[in-house]
Design an enzyme around this catalytic site. Structure first.
Site, short mmCIF file in Angstrom:
data_model
loop_
_atom_site.label_atom_id
_atom_site.label_comp_id
_atom_site.label_asym_id
_atom_site.label_seq_id
_atom_site.Cartn_x
_atom_site.Cartn_y
_atom_site.Cartn_z
N HIS A 1 0.84 -1.20 0.00
CA HIS A 1 0.00 0.00 0.00
C HIS A 1 0.87 1.25 0.00
CE1 HIS A 1 0.43 1.75 4.07
NE2 HIS A 1 0.60 0.51 4.48
N CYS A 2 0.30 2.35 -0.51
CA CYS A 2 0.95 3.65 -0.42
C CYS A 2 0.12 4.49 0.54
CB CYS A 2 1.08 4.30 -1.80
SG CYS A 2 -0.50 4.62 -2.61
N ILE A 3 0.17 5.80 0.45
CA ILE A 3 -0.52 6.61 1.45
C ILE A 3 -2.03 6.69 1.21
CG2 ILE A 3 1.48 8.03 1.96
CD1 ILE A 3 0.29 10.21 0.19
#
Length: 485
Positions: free
Chosen positions: A28-30
């Site tokens: 995941h990213c932000i």
């Protein structure tokens, strides 16, 4: 959405992407869950879009991306809790490598551009987990500068001592934080790399660097101690070296010795290389750069302002700005003022203006919140949250800031704006008040240059630098190696 809903949302997402059997891995990213799926056609995109808690769905870079927003970390944890840890970071790294191996090899300009994008991605990805901390620390440091500048708070008081330690700690120990984060980004050992960061930021090393001491002299070449606090790039390079060295050591180190002697070898070798090679090389480059800047400013103040204003924040990325800082310190120590620092001040204003444009223009809740915090930090004199959190991720935003600071630097040099303190950006305005005569031409010149930096940086970023259709890229992914897409 309440935390109790995350397990239900996770169940629905897993089901709609084709079930556990269709998932290779997840990172995941932000804002997004990034799935590597075995068969992307099995995913029920419309069904996922209609789930409460899902903002959108994208397919890009070999990934099936479910846009969550602020709750992405909680949803990721809920999904991994159901899938199992084997579907997390390490699996995602393997999937990313496999995905890259299947792609056609790049050549020429495409290869250069890809390499540059990956390089920037590693830098910004390494900083993403600590951007919020840097922004908060930057705001506190800016407020302290204002309080002491107006003599509301004494810089010798116990309250100042405590608040300054809180505000400065994230930057002082930045090599440790960056080392840990960069190692996670590169797939290395975060603890080993953090120890290397601690070694190069150790107080006795800093004391030796402050005294101009040398580690060793070889063949007439002096290898000096270097101050690594506040630096980023050397530690990212150290994280990369540590990962590669650790992988090599594991190929020959007996298993019964590996737990102790593998970290011993890695820490000793990488720390030595960083202190003996990386640090001195950066120092030599910075010293040469400082000499060139000094010559340019002496030859033509407006041209020097234009060039330094346009390039200074690039120097910050590589840590080369430390060749300029001693010039500022020497100016203030010997004359009490610095024309050079007045130019540098505009680079902070312009990058703040660029990220402010993102904060105002973007309709993405998480990005908007991050951009507001980064803008405030930049206007308080700390640009790292803006650069690494937003501007470099959307490169046009960073370029917009560079253009704005070039204009501001040009005006600063043209008007011979002077500065009587270290604290820059908008919160540093008391530093432009001449202590002998009060408000004079330098203060008004600062206002004019700052207005130009703000208007130019903001306008270009707003009209050209950013829109919500732009892809964030892979800059904030947590477990991909350099060179992967």
């Amino acid at each position: 959405m309440p935390t109790t809903d995350y397990s239900s949302l996770a169940t629905n997402i897993i089901s709609d992407v084709g079930g556990k059997g269709n998932i290779d891995s997840l990172i995941h990213c932000i804002t997004r869950l990034r799935f590597y799926l075995k068969d992307i056609t099995k995913a029920q995109t419309e069904s996922i879009k209609n789930l409460d808690g899902v903002i959108d769905v994208r397919e890009a870079q070999g990934q099936y991306q479910v846009v969550i927003g602020n709750a992405v970390t909680d949803v990721y944890d809920a999904v991994i809790a159901q899938l199992g840890p084997d579907f997390g970071d390490d699996a995602a790294t393997s999937a990313a490598i496999k995905d890259t191996a299947d792609q056609p090899k790049l050549h020429g300009w495409a290869l250069i551009r890809s390499g540059f994008d990956n390089f920037i991605g590693v830098i910004t990805g390494s900083l993403s987990p600590i951007v919020g901390i840097l922004a908060a620390s930057g705001i506190l440091k800016g407020l302290l500068a204002m309080f002491t500048g107006f003599h509301w708070l004494s810089d010798t008081s116990n309250l100042y001592l405590i608040l300054n330690a809180i505000g400065d700690s994230a930057f002082y120990f930045l090599p440790i934080l960056v080392g840990y984060s960069a190692a996670k980004k590169l797939g290395g050992d975060p603890i080993i790399t953090a120890v290397i960061g601690g070694a190069i930021a150790y107080p006795t090393i800093l004391t030796a660097a402050g005294k101009g001491a040398e580690i060793v002299t070889f063949a007439g070449i002096n290898f000096p101690f270097v101050t690594y606090t506040y630096t980023i790039f050397p530690m990212i390079l150290a994280a990369y070296m540590a990962k590669r060295l650790q992988a090599w050591v594991k190929t020959w180190m007996p298993s019964y010795l590996a737990m102790i002697f593998t970290p011993l070898v890695v820490i000793l070798v990488v720390s030595a290389i960083t202190l003996l090679v990386t640090g001195p090389v950066i120092t030599w480059l910075a010293d040469g750069l400082a000499s060139g800047i000094s010559w340019i400013l002496t030859s033509s103040s407006w041209f020097g302002g234009l060039i330094l204003g346009g390039l200074y924040q690039i120097l910050v990325i590589f840590g080369l700005h430390w060749g300029v800082v001693p010039l500022v310190a020497n100016d203030i120590a010997t004359t009490g003022h610095s024309y050079l620092n007045a130019i540098i001040c505009q680079t902070m204003v312009a990058q703040g203006a660029a990220v402010l444009a993102v904060a105002i223009k973007s309709r993405k809740t998480n990005l908007k919140a991050l951009s507001w915090g980064a803008a405030i930090s930049a206007f308080c004199g700390v640009t790292e949250p803006a650069i690494y959190g937003v501007n470099l991720r959307f490169k046009r935003v960073f370029i917009s800031g560079l253009i704005g600071s070039a204009v501001g630097g040009f005006i600063t040099g043209l008007l011979h704006v002077d500065m009587w303190g270290f604290t820059g950006s908008l919160i540093g305005f008391p530093s432009f008040i001449n202590p002998k005569v009060g408000i004079d031409g330098s203060f008004y010149g600062f206002l004019i240059a700052s207005a130009a930096s703000l208007i130019v940086g903001f306008t270009i970023a707003y009209l050209w630098g950013y829109n919500d259709k732009m892809q964030e890229g892979t800059a904030v992914e947590r477990a991909k190696k350099p060179g992967t897409k």
